[in-house]
Design an enzyme around this catalytic site. Structure first.
Site, PDB file in Angstrom:
ATOM      1  CB  SER A   1       5.601  -0.827 -25.519  1.00  0.00           C
ATOM      2  OG  SER A   1       6.702  -0.903 -24.665  1.00  0.00           O
TER       3      SER A   1
ATOM      4  CG  HIS B   1       3.751   3.432 -22.106  1.00  0.00           C
ATOM      5  ND1 HIS B   1       3.720   4.060 -23.327  1.00  0.00           N
ATOM      6  CD2 HIS B   1       4.829   2.600 -22.156  1.00  0.00           C
ATOM      7  CE1 HIS B   1       4.720   3.629 -24.059  1.00  0.00           C
ATOM      8  NE2 HIS B   1       5.404   2.750 -23.379  1.00  0.00           N
TER       9      HIS B   1
ATOM     10  CD  GLU C   1       1.236   6.915 -24.240  1.00  0.00           C
ATOM     11  OE1 GLU C   1       0.992   7.453 -25.328  1.00  0.00           O
ATOM     12  OE2 GLU C   1       1.747   5.775 -24.147  1.00  0.00           O
TER      13      GLU C   1
ATOM     14  CG  ASN D   1       5.337   3.092 -27.795  1.00  0.00           C
ATOM     15  OD1 ASN D   1       6.239   3.932 -27.873  1.00  0.00           O
ATOM     16  ND2 ASN D   1       5.279   2.196 -26.840  1.00  0.00           N
TER      17      ASN D   1
HETATM   18  N1  3HC Z   1      19.076   7.532 -17.077  1.00  0.00           N
HETATM   19  C1  3HC Z   1      19.006   8.667 -16.378  1.00  0.00           C
HETATM   20  N2  3HC Z   1      19.323   9.874 -16.886  1.00  0.00           N
HETATM   21  C2  3HC Z   1      19.782   9.910 -18.155  1.00  0.00           C
HETATM   22  C3  3HC Z   1      19.907   8.760 -18.941  1.00  0.00           C
HETATM   23  C4  3HC Z   1      19.526   7.532 -18.351  1.00  0.00           C
HETATM   24  N3  3HC Z   1      19.584   6.379 -19.020  1.00  0.00           N
HETATM   25  N4  3HC Z   1      20.359   9.120 -20.160  1.00  0.00           N
HETATM   26  C5  3HC Z   1      20.522  10.451 -20.125  1.00  0.00           C
HETATM   27  N5  3HC Z   1      20.174  10.930 -18.924  1.00  0.00           N
HETATM   28  C6  3HC Z   1      20.141  12.318 -18.497  1.00  0.00           C
HETATM   29  C7  3HC Z   1      21.500  12.894 -18.355  1.00  0.00           C
HETATM   30  O1  3HC Z   1      22.034  12.697 -17.049  1.00  0.00           O
HETATM   31  C8  3HC Z   1      21.240  14.358 -18.625  1.00  0.00           C
HETATM   32  O2  3HC Z   1      20.674  14.949 -17.466  1.00  0.00           O
HETATM   33  P1  3HC Z   1      20.907  16.503 -17.153  1.00  0.00           P
HETATM   34  O3  3HC Z   1      20.299  17.282 -18.294  1.00  0.00           O
HETATM   35  O4  3HC Z   1      20.161  16.691 -15.862  1.00  0.00           O
HETATM   36  O5  3HC Z   1      22.374  16.683 -17.059  1.00  0.00           O
HETATM   37  C9  3HC Z   1      20.147  14.330 -19.689  1.00  0.00           C
HETATM   38  O6  3HC Z   1      19.525  13.065 -19.558  1.00  0.00           O
HETATM   39  C10 3HC Z   1      20.713  14.491 -21.068  1.00  0.00           C
HETATM   40  O7  3HC Z   1      21.670  13.448 -21.245  1.00  0.00           O
HETATM   41  P2  3HC Z   1      23.009  13.575 -22.085  1.00  0.00           P
HETATM   42  O8  3HC Z   1      23.474  15.004 -22.085  1.00  0.00           O
HETATM   43  O9  3HC Z   1      23.985  12.538 -21.659  1.00  0.00           O
HETATM   44  O10 3HC Z   1      22.580  13.102 -23.505  1.00  0.00           O
HETATM   45  P3  3HC Z   1      21.611  13.770 -24.522  1.00  0.00           P
HETATM   46  O11 3HC Z   1      21.487  15.241 -24.336  1.00  0.00           O
HETATM   47  O12 3HC Z   1      22.117  13.235 -25.800  1.00  0.00           O
HETATM   48  O13 3HC Z   1      20.195  13.136 -24.180  1.00  0.00           O
HETATM   49  C11 3HC Z   1      18.501  11.499 -24.272  1.00  0.00           C
HETATM   50  C12 3HC Z   1      19.994  11.761 -24.109  1.00  0.00           C
HETATM   51  C13 3HC Z   1      17.769  12.048 -23.064  1.00  0.00           C
HETATM   52  C14 3HC Z   1      18.345   9.984 -24.348  1.00  0.00           C
HETATM   53  C15 3HC Z   1      17.987  12.217 -25.577  1.00  0.00           C
HETATM   54  O14 3HC Z   1      18.814  11.862 -26.658  1.00  0.00           O
HETATM   55  C16 3HC Z   1      16.561  11.875 -25.930  1.00  0.00           C
HETATM   56  O15 3HC Z   1      15.618  12.417 -25.366  1.00  0.00           O
HETATM   57  N6  3HC Z   1      16.399  10.974 -26.924  1.00  0.00           N
HETATM   58  C17 3HC Z   1      15.062  10.521 -27.365  1.00  0.00           C
HETATM   59  C18 3HC Z   1      14.634   9.360 -26.497  1.00  0.00           C
HETATM   60  C19 3HC Z   1      13.216   8.903 -26.803  1.00  0.00           C
HETATM   61  O16 3HC Z   1      12.639   9.167 -27.840  1.00  0.00           O
HETATM   62  N7  3HC Z   1      12.633   8.164 -25.843  1.00  0.00           N
HETATM   63  C20 3HC Z   1      11.305   7.581 -26.001  1.00  0.00           C
HETATM   64  C21 3HC Z   1      11.402   6.252 -26.679  1.00  0.00           C
HETATM   65  S1  3HC Z   1       9.845   5.435 -26.798  1.00  0.00           S
HETATM   66  C22 3HC Z   1       9.651   4.673 -25.322  1.00  0.00           C
HETATM   67  O17 3HC Z   1      10.486   4.703 -24.447  1.00  0.00           O
HETATM   68  C23 3HC Z   1       8.384   3.904 -25.111  1.00  0.00           C
HETATM   69  C24 3HC Z   1       8.629   2.437 -25.012  1.00  0.00           C
HETATM   70  O18 3HC Z   1       7.383   1.807 -24.756  1.00  0.00           O
HETATM   71  C25 3HC Z   1       9.221   1.847 -26.255  1.00  0.00           C
END
Ligand code: 3HC
Length: 373
Positions: free
Chosen positions: A119, A140, A152, A190
Site C-alpha cells: 500500500s 496495487h 496502480e 493512498n
Molecule cells: N467482494 C466482492 N464484491 C463485493 C464486495 C466484496 N468484498 N463488497 C461489495 N461487493 C460488490 C457487491 O456484490 C455489489 O456488486 P453488484 O453491484 O455487481 O451487485 C457491489 O460491490 C456493491 O455492493 P453493495 O451493494 O453490497 O454495497 P455498496 O453499494 O454499499 O458498496 C462498496 C460497497 C463497493 C465497498 C462501496 O461502499 C465502496 O466503493 N466503498 C469505498 C471503498 C474504498 O474506498 N476502497 C478503497 C480503499 S483504499 C485501498 O483499498 C488501498 C489499500 O492499499 C489500503
C-alpha cells in the site's frame, strides 16, 4: 510472454480479492498463505464473495464453479514454482515482505515476475530482497479488489520496461483501469486518501465531531459511498496506521502522523471489520450512520474536502501524477462520484484557494496553505 498461471501470497481481504479477480478473468490461480487456518480463511472469503454474486444473479452457479475450479490453495511456497507472475499481498511490514520476496526468488521459475500489492512501502527495497530486481514491480489493487476498477502499476528505476509492459497488458486483460507511476510512499491514491482519513480522525480526536457526523457528512454532502470512519474499518485500521507511518517518515508533516484515535484502536486489537470492531461494532449488521447536526456536518465536510483538494493540486504540481490519473484513481479506486479535479472545476480554483487559506489560518496548519502561484 503470455501469463497463464498466477500466484497470490497472503490470503487476507486483499489477497483473496486478488485471487478472485484473476480467476474470474480465466487465469489459473494458486493462493498461498502462511498457515492452514489462513488458507481456510482465504478460501472461505472467495466462496462467500462468489456466492454473493450468484445470489444476486450476477454469476451463474456454473460460472462460479468454474472460477473455483481454477484456484488451488495451499500453505507451501513451492506450489508457486511454475507461476508466470506471483503477487504478494501480505501485511504492511517491510521485513515480512522482504522475507517473502527472498523465498519467492528461490522457488519461482527464473522467468517469473514478482509483484507486490504493498500500500505504501518501497517497491525498490522489496525488489532488492531478490536477485531479479528488474522483474519486480508494484501492482496495487483497491478494496474490494473485485469491485474497484483501478490498479496502480509501480515501476522502480530498475524495472525492466518489458516487465512493465507485460504487467500493463495483463492489467488491461483484467478489465482494470491502470495508472503507471514511479515508486513514492503511498503512490497516488493512498497518499491522498490516507491523509484525508487521518484528518477525519484528528477531527474526531479533537471532539469537534462524532464518527457518525463525519461519516454522514461525507456520504450526504459529497455522495461518497462511505464516510471516513467506515472506510478505515473496511481497509483495516492497522493497515492505515502502517501506511501513515511510511508517509510520515517521508514528509515529516504533523498532519501525516497517525492520529491517536487510530493508534489506540489498533493497540486494543480493534482493527476494523476484520476483527469484528473498529470505529464501529460489526457484531450485528452494520447500520449506515446518520446524524442530524447539519452545521457541524457542513463544517467538517468542507474542511476535509478543501484539505484533500489542496493535496491533489499539490500532487499534480509536483509532476508525480496527471490530473486524469488522480481523478481516475479516486473514482475507480475508492468509488468516489467525482474526481478531485472535476470537483475543483465545478467549484472554481479561485474559490478553493480562498478556502485553503481560510482553513490554514483558522487551524494554524501551514500545510493547508494554497501553493504559491
Ligand atoms: N467482494 C466482492 N464484491 C463485493 C464486495 C466484496 N468484498 N463488497 C461489495 N461487493 C460488490 C457487491 O456484490 C455489489 O456488486 P453488484 O453491484 O455487481 O451487485 C457491489 O460491490 C456493491 O455492493 P453493495 O451493494 O453490497 O454495497 P455498496 O453499494 O454499499 O458498496 C462498496 C460497497 C463497493 C465497498 C462501496 O461502499 C465502496 O466503493 N466503498 C469505498 C471503498 C474504498 O474506498 N476502497 C478503497 C480503499 S483504499 C485501498 O483499498 C488501498 C489499500 O492499499 C489500503
Amino acid at each position: 510472454m503470455s501469463f497463464s498461471k498466477v500466484g497470490v501470497v497472503g490470503l487476507g481481504i486483499m489477497g483473496a480479492g486478488i485471487v478472485e479477480v484473476f480467476a474470474r478473468a480465466g487465469y489459473e490461480v494458486t493462493g498461498v498463505a502462511e498457515s492452514i487456518p489462513a488458507v481456510d480463511a482465504g478460501q472461505a472469503n472467495l466462496a462467500k464473495s462468489l456466492s454473493r454474486a450468484v445470489s444476486k444473479g450476477k454469476l451463474s452457479q456454473e460460472e462460479s464453479d468454474a472460477i473455483t475450479a481454477r484456484v488451488i490453495f495451499g500453505s507451501e511456497f513451492k506450489l508457486l514454482a511454475e507461476c508466470d507472475l506471483v503477487i504478494e499481498a501480505a501485511p504492511e511490514i517491510l521485513s515480512l515482505k522482504t522475507e517473502i520476496f527472498s523465498q519467492l526468488d528461490s522457488v519461482v521459475k527464473p522467468s517469473g515476475i514478482l509483484a507486490t500489492n504493498t500500500s505504501s512501502l518501497s517497491v525498490t527495497e522489496i525488489a532488492h530482497a531478490t536477485k531479479r530486481p528488474a522483474q519486480v514491480i508494484g501492482m496495487h489493487f483497491f478494496n474490494p479488489a473485485p469491485v474497484q476498477k483501478f490498479v496502480e502499476v509501480i515501476s522502480t528505476s530498475e524495472s525492466d520496461p518489458k516487465t512493465v509492459a507485460q504487467i500493463v497488458e495483463l492489467g488491461n486483460s483484467l478489465g482494470k483501469h491502470l495508472a503507471q507511476i514511479s515508486d513514492q510512499p503511498g503512490f497516488i491514491v493512498n497518499k491522498l486518501l490516507l491523509r484525508y482519513l487521518n484528518h477525519a480522525v484528528q477531527i474526531l480526536d479533537s471532539g469537534q465531531a462524532s464518527r457518525e457526523q463525519l461519516d454522514s457528512a461525507m456520504r450526504e454532502l459529497s455522495n461518497y459511498p462511505m464516510g471516513p470512519c467506515e472506510l478505515l474499518d473496511l481497509i483495516g485500521i492497522d493497515t492505515c496506521v502502517e501506511i501513515l507511518k511510511t508517509i510520515y517518515a517521508d514528509t515529516g508533516l504533523e498532519i501525516d502522523q497517525p492520529a491517536t484515535g487510530m493508534v489506540q484502536l489498533v493497540k486494543a486489537g480493534n482493527t476494523g471489520r476484520k476483527s469484528g470492531s473498529g470505529f464501529y461494532d460489526y457484531a450485528d449488521a452494520h447500520q449506515v450512520p446518520t446524524d442530524a447536526n447539519d452545521e457541524i456536518k457542513t463544517q467538517v465536510h468542507n474542511d476535509l474536502l478543501i484539505a484533500y483538494l489542496g493535496d491533489c493540486i499539490a500532487m499534480e504540481a509536483t509532476g508525480y501524477a496527471t490530473k486524469a490519473d488522480i481523478d481516475s484513481g479516486m473514482k475507480l479506486g475508492c468509488g468516489l462520484p467525482e474526481g478531485p479535479f472535476e470537483v475543483i472545476s465545478r467549484l472554481g480554483l479561485a474559490k478553493v484557494r480562498v478556502a485553503q487559506a481560510e482553513l490554514a489560518t483558522r487551524t494554524g496548519v501551514v500545510a493547508y496553505q494554497p501553493l504559491a502561484l
